[in-house]
Each structure stands twice: as structure tokens, then as C-alpha cells.
Design a protein around this motif. Structure first.
Motif, PDB file in Angstrom:
ATOM      1  N   GLY A   1       0.846  -1.195   0.000  1.00 43.80           N
ATOM      2  CA  GLY A   1       0.000   0.000   0.000  1.00 43.80           C
ATOM      3  C   GLY A   1       0.880   1.243   0.000  1.00 43.80           C
ATOM      4  O   GLY A   1       1.957   1.247   0.611  1.00 43.80           O
ATOM      5  N   HIS A   2       0.448   2.279  -0.694  1.00 45.56           N
ATOM      6  CA  HIS A   2       1.215   3.532  -0.735  1.00 45.56           C
ATOM      7  C   HIS A   2       0.251   4.703  -0.581  1.00 45.56           C
ATOM      8  O   HIS A   2      -0.776   4.755  -1.249  1.00 45.56           O
ATOM      9  N   THR A   3       0.570   5.618   0.348  1.00 41.69           N
ATOM     10  CA  THR A   3      -0.263   6.816   0.527  1.00 41.69           C
ATOM     11  C   THR A   3       0.628   8.050   0.738  1.00 41.69           C
ATOM     12  O   THR A   3       1.847   7.921   0.885  1.00 41.69           O
ATOM     13  N   HIS A   4      -0.029   9.219   0.762  1.00 40.24           N
ATOM     14  CA  HIS A   4       0.638  10.473   1.094  1.00 40.24           C
ATOM     15  C   HIS A   4       0.056  10.932   2.437  1.00 40.24           C
ATOM     16  O   HIS A   4      -0.570  11.990   2.526  1.00 40.24           O
ATOM     17  N   ALA A   5       0.215  10.092   3.459  1.00 42.51           N
ATOM     18  CA  ALA A   5      -0.397  10.298   4.776  1.00 42.51           C
ATOM     19  C   ALA A   5      -0.013  11.660   5.371  1.00 42.51           C
ATOM     20  O   ALA A   5       1.166  12.024   5.381  1.00 42.51           O
ATOM     21  N   THR A   6      -1.011  12.378   5.902  1.00 46.13           N
ATOM     22  CA  THR A   6      -0.803  13.774   6.319  1.00 46.13           C
ATOM     23  C   THR A   6       0.262  13.938   7.404  1.00 46.13           C
ATOM     24  O   THR A   6       1.206  14.718   7.237  1.00 46.13           O
ATOM     25  N   ALA A   7       0.133  13.200   8.521  1.00 45.50           N
ATOM     26  CA  ALA A   7       1.084  13.385   9.630  1.00 45.50           C
ATOM     27  C   ALA A   7       2.477  12.877   9.241  1.00 45.50           C
ATOM     28  O   ALA A   7       3.485  13.494   9.575  1.00 45.50           O
ATOM     29  N   VAL A   8       2.517  11.748   8.526  1.00 44.68           N
ATOM     30  CA  VAL A   8       3.812  11.214   8.069  1.00 44.68           C
ATOM     31  C   VAL A   8       4.487  12.236   7.149  1.00 44.68           C
ATOM     32  O   VAL A   8       5.686  12.514   7.283  1.00 44.68           O
ATOM     33  N   ASN A   9       3.711  12.825   6.235  1.00 47.41           N
ATOM     34  CA  ASN A   9       4.304  13.792   5.306  1.00 47.41           C
ATOM     35  C   ASN A   9       4.713  15.101   5.991  1.00 47.41           C
ATOM     36  O   ASN A   9       5.619  15.780   5.507  1.00 47.41           O
ATOM     37  N   GLN A  10       4.075  15.428   7.110  1.00 50.13           N
ATOM     38  CA  GLN A  10       4.550  16.600   7.873  1.00 50.13           C
ATOM     39  C   GLN A  10       6.023  16.411   8.213  1.00 50.13           C
ATOM     40  O   GLN A  10       6.823  17.335   8.124  1.00 50.13           O
ATOM     41  N   ILE A  11       6.370  15.188   8.611  1.00 50.33           N
ATOM     42  CA  ILE A  11       7.756  14.900   9.002  1.00 50.33           C
ATOM     43  C   ILE A  11       8.639  14.712   7.774  1.00 50.33           C
ATOM     44  O   ILE A  11       9.772  15.187   7.731  1.00 50.33           O
TER      45      ILE A  11
ATOM     46  N   GLN B   1      12.730  -8.303   6.673  1.00 54.31           N
ATOM     47  CA  GLN B   1      12.016  -7.592   5.621  1.00 54.31           C
ATOM     48  C   GLN B   1      11.413  -6.323   6.236  1.00 54.31           C
ATOM     49  O   GLN B   1      10.839  -6.395   7.317  1.00 54.31           O
ATOM     50  N   PRO B   2      11.523  -5.158   5.608  1.00 56.88           N
ATOM     51  CA  PRO B   2      10.887  -3.965   6.182  1.00 56.88           C
ATOM     52  C   PRO B   2       9.363  -4.046   6.092  1.00 56.88           C
ATOM     53  O   PRO B   2       8.826  -4.754   5.236  1.00 56.88           O
ATOM     54  N   ARG B   3       8.688  -3.320   6.962  1.00 61.32           N
ATOM     55  CA  ARG B   3       7.225  -3.186   6.867  1.00 61.32           C
ATOM     56  C   ARG B   3       6.852  -1.794   6.364  1.00 61.32           C
ATOM     57  O   ARG B   3       5.737  -1.582   5.901  1.00 61.32           O
ATOM     58  N   VAL B   4       7.789  -0.838   6.526  1.00 58.54           N
ATOM     59  CA  VAL B   4       7.508   0.566   6.173  1.00 58.54           C
ATOM     60  C   VAL B   4       8.677   1.156   5.383  1.00 58.54           C
ATOM     61  O   VAL B   4       9.837   0.986   5.761  1.00 58.54           O
ATOM     62  N   ILE B   5       8.354   1.861   4.298  1.00 55.32           N
ATOM     63  CA  ILE B   5       9.352   2.591   3.502  1.00 55.32           C
ATOM     64  C   ILE B   5       8.898   4.046   3.463  1.00 55.32           C
ATOM     65  O   ILE B   5       7.746   4.330   3.115  1.00 55.32           O
ATOM     66  N   LEU B   6       9.796   4.978   3.836  1.00 58.41           N
ATOM     67  CA  LEU B   6       9.452   6.402   3.877  1.00 58.41           C
ATOM     68  C   LEU B   6      10.229   7.151   2.806  1.00 58.41           C
ATOM     69  O   LEU B   6      11.462   7.039   2.737  1.00 58.41           O
ATOM     70  N   MET B   7       9.516   7.879   1.967  1.00 55.47           N
ATOM     71  CA  MET B   7      10.129   8.597   0.848  1.00 55.47           C
ATOM     72  C   MET B   7      10.077  10.093   1.114  1.00 55.47           C
ATOM     73  O   MET B   7       8.997  10.686   1.219  1.00 55.47           O
ATOM     74  N   LYS B   8      11.262  10.718   1.225  1.00 56.39           N
ATOM     75  CA  LYS B   8      11.385  12.147   1.548  1.00 56.39           C
ATOM     76  C   LYS B   8      10.550  12.990   0.586  1.00 56.39           C
ATOM     77  O   LYS B   8      10.566  12.771  -0.632  1.00 56.39           O
TER      78      LYS B   8
ATOM     79  N   CYS C   1       8.441  16.071   4.990  1.00 58.75           N
ATOM     80  CA  CYS C   1       8.709  17.365   4.347  1.00 58.75           C
ATOM     81  C   CYS C   1       9.473  18.287   5.297  1.00 58.75           C
ATOM     82  O   CYS C   1       9.517  19.507   5.084  1.00 58.75           O
ATOM     83  N   SER C   2      10.037  17.734   6.349  1.00 62.00           N
ATOM     84  CA  SER C   2      10.791  18.518   7.338  1.00 62.00           C
ATOM     85  C   SER C   2      12.237  18.034   7.398  1.00 62.00           C
ATOM     86  O   SER C   2      12.558  16.978   6.854  1.00 62.00           O
TER      87      SER C   2
END
Ligand code: ZN
Length: 250
Positions: free
Chosen positions: A114-124, A180-187, A126-127
Motif C-alpha cells: 500500500g502507498h499513501t501520502h499520509a498527512t502526519a507522516v508527510n509533515q515529518i 524484511q521492512p514493513r515501512v518505507i518512507l520517501m522524503k 517534508c521537514s
């Protein structure tokens, strides 16, 4: 409708719920592996929250994975390859992010992405503290649902370059952590969660979004205070936490 499509639609609808702030309009996408060579992925421009059976495209991994070996491709070449990867040539166009879905679904034990542009995750993301959030852990359930750390991917051009960066960063993560990772975070972009079941993908997404809110709140109070490597290893190795993971279909 077969159960695997129903599972993919369930995941999509949960991720697309307006009240959760994870994805709106055409944002985000989902996929699931069907066979060794084929997978289903959300079509370009469709909406997660209202995804229907004909908004899902069956694609061949063998038509997409070789692109990852290419130094560079024009946008037109990428488009042509995406269209050529469809099993049914009358189906809608797969998302450009289908390339990273194909690669992640080729990892052992990974059945849903699954891939989203989650609001709170993206706050970080984009910081300036994005990497801090990816490599650290703050509380036990974050480890249970999101593993001992997240893969961190620096910002890159969406499409082929991004898929290549996801591959190299994920391979480095597996080498370092031996899991195996469960989460991948893309800046400056968003989050991917992956797992053996659609429930695991949803749990990791919701827990990552909760963790992001906690991170932002704790940062406002002079934190966060992160777990030590010993704390993390202890939680990750506890039999009661392994039981909870199984109960959550993780
Ligand atoms: Zn995206």
C-alpha cells in the motif's frame, strides 16, 4: 469477484477513507501478487476510497522488472512499458508507481503493498527531521506494526528513478537489519507499507501515521525520546509481541 480482488479493494477502501487523511483524490495506490509473474495494481487516476474491480489492472512483473536495470528511460519509454505490461490490453493504464510495486511484490513473503501520502507522516517527511523518524522507534506498538526501523529513501524523481532508489535502500535495509521492512518512507513524497496480508499493510500504515503524530507532538515538547537499540531488540524478540503480530495477521 474472487477473494484476492476483494482483499485488494478492502485495503484500498480502508486507506482511502476520507477521515483518515492518508490519501485523497487520485493519491496513493495498492497492489497484490497473483502468481509468480502477475500482480494487480490500481490504475492511474483512480481513487483509493471508491476503487472498483475495473479500476484494477493485472500486470506482468517480467515486463516491468527489467526496467530497473536501465540507466535511464524517457517518459514515453516508461509509459510504453507500463501499457505493454498489462495482461489485458483493454485494461486501464497502470500507475507509474507500478514499477516499485512489482519489485516489492517480488520479495519473499510479500503479498500486498500500500502507498499513501499520509498527512502526519508527510509533515515529518517534508521537514529536516525525516530521517530521524525513519531510523528511530518511540513505543512498543510502533515496533510490532512497523518493525525495528523504516527504510528511508531520499527525494528523487517519481517513476523509474524512485523505483531504483527504493530497491537500493530496501536491499541495504535488509542487509543491515536481517528482516524484511514493513515501512518505507520517501522524503517529500509519502509512505509505502508491505506485508503478507492486507491487514498487515493497513496496520503498518495506521500505526506509522499514529507514530508520526506522536513524533510531532513529542518534538514540540523538546523530544522525542527514542528507544535505545537494546529496548528495540527486547520488544522485537518478545514471544508475547510475536503472538500479537500473529493475532493481527502480520
Ligand atoms: Zn505517491
Amino acid at each position: 469477484m474472487n477473494t484476492i480482488i476483494q482483499d485488494l479493494l478492502n485495503l484500498s477502501h480502508e486507506l482511502g477513507r476520507e477521515d483518515r487523511g492518508l490519501a485523497m483524490l487520485g493519491e496513493g495506490n495498492t497492489s497484490t501478487r497473483l502468481t509468480d509473474d502477475t500482480f494487480l495494481v490500481k490504475a492511474s487516476g483512480t481513487c483509493l476510497g471508491t476503487l472498483k474491480e475495473d479500476d484494477v489492472v493485472e500486470c506482468r512483473m517480467s515486463a516491468l522488472l527489467p526496467m530497473l536495470e536501465k540507466e535511464s528511460l524517457t517518459d514515453q519509454q516508461v509509459d510504453d512499458a507500463l501499457l505493454a505490461s498489462r495482461v489485458d490490453q483493454k485494461a486501464k493504464k497502470p500507475s507509474v508507481e507500478a514499477v516499485f510495486h512489482a519489485w516489492l511484490l517480488s520479495l519473499p513473503g510479500i503479498k500486498f503493498v500500500g502507498h499513501t501520502h499520509a498527512t502526519a507522516v508527510n509533515q515529518i517527511l517534508c521537514s529536516p527531521r525525516a530521517q530521524d523518524f525513519a531510523v528511530n522507534r518511540m513505543f512498543p506498538d510502533e515496533i510490532v506494526c512497523c518493525s525495528v526501523a523504516s527504510v528511508f529513501v531520499p527525494y528523487t524523481d517519481p517513476g523509474l528513478k524512485l523505483a531504483q532508489a527504493i530497491r537500493s535502500q530496501t536491499e541495504a535495509f535488509i542487509k543491515q537489519h536481517q528482516v524484511q521492512p514493513r515501512v518505507i518512507l520517501m522524503k517529500n513524497h509519502g509512505i509505502i507499507t508491505l506485508g503478507a496480508t492486507w491487514q498487515a499493510v493497513l496496520s503498518a500504515m495506521l500505526m506509522a501515521e499514529k507514530s508520526a503524530k506522536i513524533f510531532v507532538g513529542a518534538a514540540a515538547l523538546g523530544g522525542p525520546v527514542f528507544f535505545s537499540p537494546e529496548n528495540i531488540a527486547r520488544i522485537a524478540g518478545r514471544p508475547d509481541e510475536a503472538y500479537r503480530q500473529r493475532a493481527l495477521k502480520m
